[in-house]
Design a protein around this motif. Structure first.
Motif, PDB file in Angstrom:
ATOM      1  N   THR A 259      60.584  14.228  13.061  1.00  0.00           N
ATOM      2  CA  THR A 259      59.837  14.365  14.227  1.00  0.00           C
ATOM      3  C   THR A 259      58.637  13.621  14.492  1.00  0.00           C
ATOM      4  OG1 THR A 259      60.411  16.591  14.416  1.00  0.00           O
ATOM      5  CG2 THR A 259      58.564  16.258  15.413  1.00  0.00           C
ATOM      6  N   ILE A 260      58.277  13.014  15.454  1.00  0.00           N
ATOM      7  CA  ILE A 260      56.788  12.508  15.740  1.00  0.00           C
ATOM      8  C   ILE A 260      56.181  13.240  16.556  1.00  0.00           C
ATOM      9  CG2 ILE A 260      58.004  10.736  17.100  1.00  0.00           C
ATOM     10  CD1 ILE A 260      55.583   9.017  16.561  1.00  0.00           C
ATOM     11  N   GLY A 261      54.886  13.550  16.511  1.00  0.00           N
ATOM     12  CA  GLY A 261      54.141  14.367  17.314  1.00  0.00           C
ATOM     13  C   GLY A 261      52.798  13.660  17.545  1.00  0.00           C
ATOM     14  N   SER A 262      52.081  14.099  18.741  1.00  0.00           N
ATOM     15  CA  SER A 262      50.785  13.670  19.167  1.00  0.00           C
ATOM     16  C   SER A 262      50.161  14.661  19.846  1.00  0.00           C
ATOM     17  CB  SER A 262      50.864  12.199  19.693  1.00  0.00           C
ATOM     18  OG  SER A 262      49.632  11.606  19.944  1.00  0.00           O
ATOM     19  N   TRP A 263      48.739  14.663  19.582  1.00  0.00           N
ATOM     20  CA  TRP A 263      48.014  15.483  20.322  1.00  0.00           C
ATOM     21  C   TRP A 263      46.596  15.185  20.473  1.00  0.00           C
ATOM     22  CZ3 TRP A 263      43.346  16.471  17.640  1.00  0.00           C
ATOM     23  CH2 TRP A 263      43.288  16.297  16.315  1.00  0.00           C
ATOM     24  N   MET A 264      46.029  15.770  21.486  1.00  0.00           N
ATOM     25  CA  MET A 264      44.600  15.296  22.137  1.00  0.00           C
ATOM     26  C   MET A 264      43.731  16.288  22.806  1.00  0.00           C
ATOM     27  SD  MET A 264      45.139  12.688  25.258  1.00  0.00           S
ATOM     28  CE  MET A 264      43.294  12.967  25.519  1.00  0.00           C
ATOM     29  N   TYR A 265      42.796  16.456  23.082  1.00  0.00           N
ATOM     30  CA  TYR A 265      41.772  17.230  23.666  1.00  0.00           C
ATOM     31  C   TYR A 265      41.080  16.593  24.535  1.00  0.00           C
ATOM     32  CZ  TYR A 265      41.526  20.925  19.931  1.00  0.00           C
ATOM     33  OH  TYR A 265      41.833  21.883  18.888  1.00  0.00           O
ATOM     34  N   ASP A 266      41.153  17.267  25.870  1.00  0.00           N
ATOM     35  CA  ASP A 266      40.633  16.443  27.005  1.00  0.00           C
ATOM     36  C   ASP A 266      39.169  16.564  27.074  1.00  0.00           C
ATOM     37  OD1 ASP A 266      40.125  19.063  27.935  1.00  0.00           O
ATOM     38  OD2 ASP A 266      41.307  18.690  29.892  1.00  0.00           O
ATOM     39  N   ARG A 267      38.368  17.227  26.196  1.00  0.00           N
ATOM     40  CA  ARG A 267      36.801  17.266  26.130  1.00  0.00           C
ATOM     41  C   ARG A 267      36.397  16.486  24.881  1.00  0.00           C
ATOM     42  NH1 ARG A 267      34.520  22.847  24.969  1.00  0.00           N
ATOM     43  NH2 ARG A 267      32.932  21.512  24.049  1.00  0.00           N
ATOM     44  N   LYS A 268      35.119  16.369  24.764  1.00  0.00           N
ATOM     45  CA  LYS A 268      34.713  15.728  23.839  1.00  0.00           C
ATOM     46  C   LYS A 268      33.825  16.688  22.903  1.00  0.00           C
ATOM     47  CE  LYS A 268      34.074  11.138  25.920  1.00  0.00           C
ATOM     48  NZ  LYS A 268      33.029  10.193  26.175  1.00  0.00           N
ATOM     49  N   PHE A 269      33.671  16.348  21.524  1.00  0.00           N
ATOM     50  CA  PHE A 269      32.905  17.120  20.294  1.00  0.00           C
ATOM     51  C   PHE A 269      31.994  16.422  19.683  1.00  0.00           C
ATOM     52  CE2 PHE A 269      37.479  18.681  20.929  1.00  0.00           C
ATOM     53  CZ  PHE A 269      37.151  20.053  21.041  1.00  0.00           C
ATOM     54  N   GLU A 270      31.017  17.019  19.370  1.00  0.00           N
ATOM     55  CA  GLU A 270      29.791  16.560  18.764  1.00  0.00           C
ATOM     56  C   GLU A 270      30.163  15.752  17.349  1.00  0.00           C
ATOM     57  OE1 GLU A 270      25.242  18.179  17.217  1.00  0.00           O
ATOM     58  OE2 GLU A 270      26.915  19.576  17.662  1.00  0.00           O
ATOM     59  N   HIS A 271      29.600  14.654  17.290  1.00  0.00           N
ATOM     60  CA  HIS A 271      29.625  13.679  16.197  1.00  0.00           C
ATOM     61  C   HIS A 271      29.070  14.162  15.142  1.00  0.00           C
ATOM     62  CE1 HIS A 271      29.476   9.954  13.785  1.00  0.00           C
ATOM     63  NE2 HIS A 271      30.036   9.444  14.642  1.00  0.00           N
ATOM     64  N   LEU A 272      29.808  14.018  13.778  1.00  0.00           N
ATOM     65  CA  LEU A 272      29.049  14.619  12.531  1.00  0.00           C
ATOM     66  C   LEU A 272      27.893  13.947  12.038  1.00  0.00           C
ATOM     67  CD1 LEU A 272      32.583  14.777  10.728  1.00  0.00           C
ATOM     68  CD2 LEU A 272      31.497  16.664  11.866  1.00  0.00           C
ATOM     69  N   LEU A 273      27.645  12.717  12.673  1.00  0.00           N
ATOM     70  CA  LEU A 273      26.402  11.950  11.988  1.00  0.00           C
ATOM     71  C   LEU A 273      25.367  11.797  13.312  1.00  0.00           C
ATOM     72  CD1 LEU A 273      27.519   9.564   9.107  1.00  0.00           C
ATOM     73  CD2 LEU A 273      25.734  11.433   9.259  1.00  0.00           C
ATOM     74  N   ARG A 274      25.876  11.290  14.461  1.00  0.00           N
ATOM     75  CA  ARG A 274      24.983  10.867  15.455  1.00  0.00           C
ATOM     76  C   ARG A 274      25.044  11.800  16.691  1.00  0.00           C
ATOM     77  NH1 ARG A 274      27.935   6.191  14.034  1.00  0.00           N
ATOM     78  NH2 ARG A 274      29.289   6.466  15.747  1.00  0.00           N
ATOM     79  N   ASN A 275      23.808  11.705  17.433  1.00  0.00           N
ATOM     80  CA  ASN A 275      23.751  12.540  18.622  1.00  0.00           C
ATOM     81  C   ASN A 275      24.324  12.100  19.767  1.00  0.00           C
ATOM     82  OD1 ASN A 275      22.471  14.588  20.368  1.00  0.00           O
ATOM     83  ND2 ASN A 275      20.884  13.223  20.791  1.00  0.00           N
ATOM     84  N   GLU A 276      25.700  12.368  19.755  1.00  0.00           N
ATOM     85  CA  GLU A 276      26.841  11.692  20.685  1.00  0.00           C
ATOM     86  C   GLU A 276      27.854  12.622  20.455  1.00  0.00           C
ATOM     87  OE1 GLU A 276      27.056   7.784  19.442  1.00  0.00           O
ATOM     88  OE2 GLU A 276      29.107   8.312  18.801  1.00  0.00           O
TER      89      GLU A 276
END
Length: 365
Positions: A259-276
């Motif tokens: 099996t090959i699988g792929s996933w993604m969210y259509d929203r963004k999440f907070e960067h672990l280091l930067r304010n983005e």
């Protein structure tokens, strides 16, 4: 209502349902199951289109060397599953209604298998942080044309996606779903111990290939009301999309699954280091190969974006043997390992607090 009362109420519903549907049943032939409510109840119910399963798991853990604290902890898991066959019950071919009640008890922040050991991946796949009994799944599935399946409702992503049968023997959470995917989302993806609303479609392409895709609400449940089932509208918190393509060659005794699988969210999440904010997506590969019916091997590898996720990749492998002794054909034994690799962004984040993190965590089971 406390946890024990929830369990007693669930048992009462099953006892009443099974006995009332099976009053005219003959002797019970379902001897492989530990739980038999009355003579012939499971068989009679199945003939009418109603099947149920009751499963109890108890697990005792103790850190005997190293770790954070040496404590004993006993955790419990209770599953109550009910499946209704639409064709047998109301004459609707290919339809199924599934209801799943889930109960968990025994773990706390100061005394849990993972926190006592200080591990990252999740030492036990039935560990939760609180006592509760909730509606875990509630979905409707319709099969069409002999090759298409459509499903909608509260659904566990890991019951369809990112599955290798042989790895299901083992306790560590990473053998169920890869840690690189399990870590994502606002409250985790739609996996144990809380699910989200979902749509899933699966198509069988001949006898060798299959393709499935799903869309799940990006937040499972409500972290502020975690002891009850909180159903959020589909897409309210963004959407997690996932798809798999599978090749299954071989016969009953020597069956492969690639099996090959792929996933993604259509929203963004907070960067672990930067304010983005950044996107979160990943890909995984699965191999499950059975030899001579009783021997299986598996290999899994998944990786994801590291700007928003602590774990960059997770791989695991193992070997499973069914019936190791001729006199005990139902026994199973196996050996496996799983390893997570931390992302550089997360290690840089820890370094700001003066913490030097290891590059990886490896677990043998």
């Amino acid at each position: 209502m406390n946890f024990k009362k929830h369990l007693l109420a669930a048992f009462a519903v099953v006892l009443f349902t099974s006995t009332s549907w099976a009053e005219d049943a003959g002797p019970c032939e379902d001897s492989d199951h530990f739980f038999s409510v009355c003579e012939g109840s499971r068989l009679a119910l199945a003939e009418k289109g109603v099947t149920f399963d009751i499963v109890y798991k108890g697990e005792w853990n103790r850190v005997v060397a190293g770790g954070v604290r040496k404590k004993d902890v006993y955790i419990e898991n209770f599953d109550l599953k009910l499946s209704l066959d639409g064709e047998k019950l109301v004459g609707l071919p290919g339809s199924t209604l599934f209801i799943y009640g889930l109960g968990d008890r025994g773990s706390s922040e100061n005394n849990s298998p993972s926190n006592n050991a200080g591990d990252l991946q999740g030492l036990s796949n039935i560990e939760t942080s609180e006592d509760k009994f909730i509606l875990y799944e509630l979905w409707y599935e319709q099969n069409l044309f002999g090759w298409l399946s459509l499903l909608g409702g509260l659904h566990d992503l890991n019951s369809d996606f990112y599955v290798t049968e042989a790895s299901g023997l083992f306790f560590n959470s990473s053998f169920g779903i890869g840690n690189e995917l399990a870590q994502t989302g606002l409250n985790g993806p739609s996996i144990f111990p809380v699910t989200s609303t979902a749509l899933r479609a699966r198509a069988d392409i001949g006898n060798l290939f299959s393709l499935q895709a799903g869309a799940f609400n990006a937040q499972a449940g409500d972290p502020q009301h975690s002891q009850t089932t909180h159903i959020r509208s589909f897409g309210d918190d963004g959407t997690l999309f996932i798809a798999e393509f599978t090749y299954q060659p071989g016969d009953e005794d020597n069956r492969g699954k690639y099996t090959i699988g792929s996933w993604m969210y259509d929203r963004k999440f907070e960067h672990l280091l930067r304010n983005e904010y950044n996107k979160s997506h990943g890909t995984y590969f699965l191999i499950n190969q059975t030899f001579a019916k009783d021997y299986s091997v598996f290999f899994r590898y998944g990786f994801t974006t590291t700007e928003t996720n602590p774990v960059a990749a997770n791989w695991s492998t193992g070997f499973v043997m069914n019936g190791p002794f001729a006199s005990r054909p139902l026994d199973t034994c196996g050996i496996a390992l799983t390893e997570v690799i931390l992302g550089d962004t997360f290690k840089d984040h820890l370094a700001l607090d003066g913490i030097e993190a290891a590059d990886r965590e490896t677990v043998y089971e």
